[in-house]
Design a protein around this motif. Structure first.
Motif, PDB file in Angstrom:
ATOM      1  N   ALA A  30       0.829  -1.210   0.000  1.00  0.00           N
ATOM      2  CA  ALA A  30       0.000   0.000   0.000  1.00  0.00           C
ATOM      3  C   ALA A  30       0.859   1.254   0.000  1.00  0.00           C
ATOM      4  O   ALA A  30       0.446   2.297  -0.525  1.00  0.00           O
ATOM      5  N   ALA A  31       2.077   1.163   0.569  1.00  0.00           N
ATOM      6  CA  ALA A  31       2.994   2.306   0.582  1.00  0.00           C
ATOM      7  C   ALA A  31       3.800   2.399  -0.706  1.00  0.00           C
ATOM      8  O   ALA A  31       4.625   3.309  -0.854  1.00  0.00           O
ATOM      9  N   GLY A  32       3.581   1.466  -1.624  1.00  0.00           N
ATOM     10  CA  GLY A  32       4.207   1.552  -2.932  1.00  0.00           C
ATOM     11  C   GLY A  32       5.359   0.609  -3.169  1.00  0.00           C
ATOM     12  O   GLY A  32       5.970   0.627  -4.244  1.00  0.00           O
ATOM     13  N   PHE A  33       5.671  -0.267  -2.198  1.00  0.00           N
ATOM     14  CA  PHE A  33       6.819  -1.162  -2.342  1.00  0.00           C
ATOM     15  C   PHE A  33       6.379  -2.506  -2.899  1.00  0.00           C
ATOM     16  O   PHE A  33       5.408  -3.101  -2.442  1.00  0.00           O
ATOM     17  N   SER A  34       7.142  -2.999  -3.853  1.00  0.00           N
ATOM     18  CA  SER A  34       6.861  -4.316  -4.411  1.00  0.00           C
ATOM     19  C   SER A  34       7.858  -5.363  -3.949  1.00  0.00           C
ATOM     20  O   SER A  34       7.666  -6.557  -4.197  1.00  0.00           O
ATOM     21  N   ALA A  35       8.940  -4.941  -3.294  1.00  0.00           N
ATOM     22  CA  ALA A  35       9.955  -5.862  -2.794  1.00  0.00           C
ATOM     23  C   ALA A  35      10.156  -5.645  -1.304  1.00  0.00           C
ATOM     24  O   ALA A  35      10.180  -4.504  -0.821  1.00  0.00           O
ATOM     25  N   VAL A  36      10.301  -6.745  -0.566  1.00  0.00           N
ATOM     26  CA  VAL A  36      10.478  -6.683   0.887  1.00  0.00           C
ATOM     27  C   VAL A  36      11.577  -7.654   1.303  1.00  0.00           C
ATOM     28  O   VAL A  36      11.931  -8.580   0.576  1.00  0.00           O
ATOM     29  N   GLU A  37      12.116  -7.421   2.485  1.00  0.00           N
ATOM     30  CA  GLU A  37      13.093  -8.339   3.069  1.00  0.00           C
ATOM     31  C   GLU A  37      12.756  -8.529   4.540  1.00  0.00           C
ATOM     32  O   GLU A  37      11.978  -7.769   5.120  1.00  0.00           O
ATOM     33  N   LEU A  38      13.342  -9.560   5.141  1.00  0.00           N
ATOM     34  CA  LEU A  38      13.003  -9.921   6.516  1.00  0.00           C
ATOM     35  C   LEU A  38      14.224 -10.460   7.249  1.00  0.00           C
ATOM     36  O   LEU A  38      15.038 -11.185   6.675  1.00  0.00           O
ATOM     37  N   TRP A  39      14.331 -10.130   8.549  1.00  0.00           N
ATOM     38  CA  TRP A  39      15.145 -10.935   9.433  1.00  0.00           C
ATOM     39  C   TRP A  39      14.369 -12.237   9.657  1.00  0.00           C
ATOM     40  O   TRP A  39      13.187 -12.326   9.299  1.00  0.00           O
ATOM     41  N   TRP A  40      15.015 -13.249  10.241  1.00  0.00           N
ATOM     42  CA  TRP A  40      14.279 -14.472  10.525  1.00  0.00           C
ATOM     43  C   TRP A  40      13.148 -14.128  11.491  1.00  0.00           C
ATOM     44  O   TRP A  40      13.400 -13.625  12.590  1.00  0.00           O
ATOM     45  N   PRO A  41      11.887 -14.348  11.106  1.00  0.00           N
ATOM     46  CA  PRO A  41      10.768 -13.816  11.899  1.00  0.00           C
ATOM     47  C   PRO A  41      10.510 -14.533  13.226  1.00  0.00           C
ATOM     48  O   PRO A  41       9.872 -13.968  14.110  1.00  0.00           O
ATOM     49  N   TRP A  42      11.001 -15.758  13.358  1.00  0.00           N
ATOM     50  CA  TRP A  42      10.672 -16.566  14.547  1.00  0.00           C
ATOM     51  C   TRP A  42      11.920 -16.700  15.413  1.00  0.00           C
ATOM     52  O   TRP A  42      12.701 -17.641  15.269  1.00  0.00           O
ATOM     53  N   VAL A  43      12.091 -15.757  16.354  1.00  0.00           N
ATOM     54  CA  VAL A  43      13.358 -15.669  17.091  1.00  0.00           C
ATOM     55  C   VAL A  43      13.582 -16.874  17.994  1.00  0.00           C
ATOM     56  O   VAL A  43      14.728 -17.168  18.359  1.00  0.00           O
ATOM     57  N   ASP A  44      12.533 -17.573  18.368  1.00  0.00           N
ATOM     58  CA  ASP A  44      12.677 -18.743  19.230  1.00  0.00           C
ATOM     59  C   ASP A  44      12.485 -20.051  18.486  1.00  0.00           C
ATOM     60  O   ASP A  44      12.463 -21.121  19.102  1.00  0.00           O
ATOM     61  N   GLN A  66       7.475  -9.237  -3.515  1.00  0.00           N
ATOM     62  CA  GLN A  66       8.543 -10.206  -3.749  1.00  0.00           C
ATOM     63  C   GLN A  66       9.512 -10.175  -2.569  1.00  0.00           C
ATOM     64  O   GLN A  66      10.041  -9.124  -2.214  1.00  0.00           O
ATOM     65  N   LEU A  67       9.732 -11.329  -1.947  1.00  0.00           N
ATOM     66  CA  LEU A  67      10.746 -11.423  -0.901  1.00  0.00           C
ATOM     67  C   LEU A  67      12.111 -11.482  -1.568  1.00  0.00           C
ATOM     68  O   LEU A  67      12.414 -12.421  -2.314  1.00  0.00           O
ATOM     69  N   THR A  68      12.953 -10.476  -1.308  1.00  0.00           N
ATOM     70  CA  THR A  68      14.252 -10.401  -1.978  1.00  0.00           C
ATOM     71  C   THR A  68      15.420 -10.675  -1.041  1.00  0.00           C
ATOM     72  O   THR A  68      16.540 -10.866  -1.510  1.00  0.00           O
ATOM     73  N   GLY A  69      15.183 -10.677   0.269  1.00  0.00           N
ATOM     74  CA  GLY A  69      16.250 -10.939   1.227  1.00  0.00           C
ATOM     75  C   GLY A  69      15.687 -11.544   2.495  1.00  0.00           C
ATOM     76  O   GLY A  69      14.599 -11.167   2.940  1.00  0.00           O
ATOM     77  N   LEU A  70      16.428 -12.500   3.070  1.00  0.00           N
ATOM     78  CA  LEU A  70      15.983 -13.188   4.287  1.00  0.00           C
ATOM     79  C   LEU A  70      17.203 -13.551   5.111  1.00  0.00           C
ATOM     80  O   LEU A  70      18.203 -14.039   4.583  1.00  0.00           O
ATOM     81  N   ASN A  71      17.122 -13.326   6.427  1.00  0.00           N
ATOM     82  CA  ASN A  71      18.186 -13.738   7.334  1.00  0.00           C
ATOM     83  C   ASN A  71      18.021 -15.193   7.734  1.00  0.00           C
ATOM     84  O   ASN A  71      16.896 -15.670   7.925  1.00  0.00           O
ATOM     85  N   PHE A  72      19.134 -15.873   7.910  1.00  0.00           N
ATOM     86  CA  PHE A  72      19.115 -17.123   8.643  1.00  0.00           C
ATOM     87  C   PHE A  72      18.807 -16.819  10.113  1.00  0.00           C
ATOM     88  O   PHE A  72      18.903 -15.674  10.569  1.00  0.00           O
ATOM     89  N   TYR A  73      18.451 -17.844  10.853  1.00  0.00           N
ATOM     90  CA  TYR A  73      18.236 -17.697  12.296  1.00  0.00           C
ATOM     91  C   TYR A  73      19.437 -16.995  12.924  1.00  0.00           C
ATOM     92  O   TYR A  73      20.588 -17.341  12.654  1.00  0.00           O
ATOM     93  N   ALA A  74      19.166 -16.011  13.785  1.00  0.00           N
ATOM     94  CA  ALA A  74      20.255 -15.241  14.404  1.00  0.00           C
ATOM     95  C   ALA A  74      19.957 -14.903  15.849  1.00  0.00           C
ATOM     96  O   ALA A  74      20.490 -13.937  16.393  1.00  0.00           O
ATOM     97  N   GLY A  75      19.074 -15.683  16.482  1.00  0.00           N
ATOM     98  CA  GLY A  75      18.727 -15.368  17.861  1.00  0.00           C
ATOM     99  C   GLY A  75      17.781 -14.192  17.939  1.00  0.00           C
ATOM    100  O   GLY A  75      17.004 -13.925  17.023  1.00  0.00           O
ATOM    101  N   GLN A  76      17.885 -13.456  19.037  1.00  0.00           N
ATOM    102  CA  GLN A  76      16.949 -12.360  19.304  1.00  0.00           C
ATOM    103  C   GLN A  76      17.337 -11.115  18.526  1.00  0.00           C
ATOM    104  O   GLN A  76      18.380 -10.515  18.766  1.00  0.00           O
ATOM    105  N   LEU A  77      16.521 -10.750  17.586  1.00  0.00           N
ATOM    106  CA  LEU A  77      16.662  -9.485  16.865  1.00  0.00           C
ATOM    107  C   LEU A  77      15.305  -8.782  16.915  1.00  0.00           C
ATOM    108  O   LEU A  77      14.279  -9.436  16.759  1.00  0.00           O
ATOM    109  N   PRO A  78      15.234  -7.466  17.131  1.00  0.00           N
ATOM    110  CA  PRO A  78      16.355  -6.544  17.251  1.00  0.00           C
ATOM    111  C   PRO A  78      17.100  -6.697  18.565  1.00  0.00           C
ATOM    112  O   PRO A  78      16.573  -7.247  19.511  1.00  0.00           O
ATOM    113  N   GLY A  79      18.205  -6.218  18.652  1.00  0.00           N
ATOM    114  CA  GLY A  79      19.395  -6.225  19.400  1.00  0.00           C
ATOM    115  C   GLY A  79      19.362  -6.438  20.900  1.00  0.00           C
ATOM    116  O   GLY A  79      18.323  -6.616  21.499  1.00  0.00           O
TER     117      GLY A  79
END
Length: 278
Positions: A30-44, A66-79
């Motif tokens: 809705a904000a005009g973006f067609s590409a998104v990325e994510l940290w690993w969404p499930w921290v646990d 379109q998902l263009t970037g994804l993190n591998f599991y990295a523990g608790q993010l954000p920091g």
């Protein structure tokens, strides 16, 4: 603002977090973006239930993002920012279990960039032991990424916010990418150039761009100090984006900043809507 040559993507793990995860792709669209990325969404959960993976995939598809970037599991993010792949024991085990899950999700969504965050230094283990473990896990991740046509991203954080992280400069991140490529022979380990972290480390951003753009597969931005939207800090983004274009960077620019006290959708005024679609 410079950047007419660039394509932009929005990170749904730091923006639109005022909404539930499954509502964020539609909000980005809705904000005009067609590409998104994510940290690993499930921290646990390095291995979440299939229904959760299916629901996220469906939300991305339904929104037309379109998902263009994804993190591998990295523990608790954000920091504080941290990873898991260089931490012996449970954290490394979690990373190893997560590798094929991430690769499978990337393949099913067409995601072509996978980010593996180094872990903090921990007591009772030598840096050499941690680095050897990291190399083994990164090599495994590189092979998994290669199987699905993705690159493996190596990111440097900043020493102020992540004082126990050993990867806090552009040269160090590129050095690690080189070691992974040497170990695997694949050549798919690339630098993730996060200009916010580089600025917080006091690096010369123009020098980083000039020296490492050819090794870079993804760029992320936030203003410094504060990690807010461009224009809230001190960085000259018009100049930096132009410099990236002059250096030949043709990849996406990921928006990885904090929205502050306003809705995320209200923080994109600096970026013309016609430049948000990638």
């Amino acid at each position: 603002m410079g950047g007419a040559e660039h394509r932009f993507t929005v990170n749904l793990s730091i923006l639109f977090t005022e909404l539930p995860l499954l509502e964020r792709p539609a909000a980005a669209a809705a904000a005009g973006f067609s590409a998104v990325e994510l940290w690993w969404p499930w921290v646990d959960a390095p291995v979440p239930e299939k229904a959760e993976l299916d629901a996220l995939r469906r939300a991305l598809n339904d929104a037309g993002t379109q998902l263009t970037g994804l993190n591998f599991y990295a523990g608790q993010l954000p920091g504080p920012d941290r990873g898991s792949l260089s931490i012996p024991g449970e954290e490394s085990d979690r990373f190893q279990k997560n590798v094929d899950v991430v690769a499978g999700f990337a393949e099913s969504t067409g995601c072509t960039a996978l980010n593996a965050l180094y872990g903090n230094r921990v007591s009772g283990v030598t840096p050499e032991e941690q680095d050897q473990l990291a190399l083994e896990n990164l090599a495994s991740a590189a092979h998994a990424a290669d199987r699905v046509g993705a690159v493996l991203l190596i990111e440097a954080l900043n020493a102020i916010e992540s004082p126990q992280c050993p990867v806090v400069s552009a040269p160090k991140a590129v050095e690690i990418a080189d070691k992974v490529n040497e170990a695997t022979g694949l050549g798919n380990a690339k630098f993730l150039m996060d200009l916010y972290h580089m600025a917080m480390n006091g690096e010369d951003l123009h020098k980083v761009i000039d020296e490492y753009t050819a090794r870079t597969a993804h760029v992320q931005i936030a203003d410094s100090p504060g990690r807010g939207a461009p224009g809230t800090g001190e960085l000259d983004f018009a100049g930096l984006l132009d410099r990236l274009a002059e250096a030949g960077y043709e990849g996406r620019i990921g928006l990885e900043y904090k929205p502050g006290d306003v809705p995320s959708a209200d923080t994109f005024g600096w970026l013309p809507r016609e430049l948000r679609s990638a």
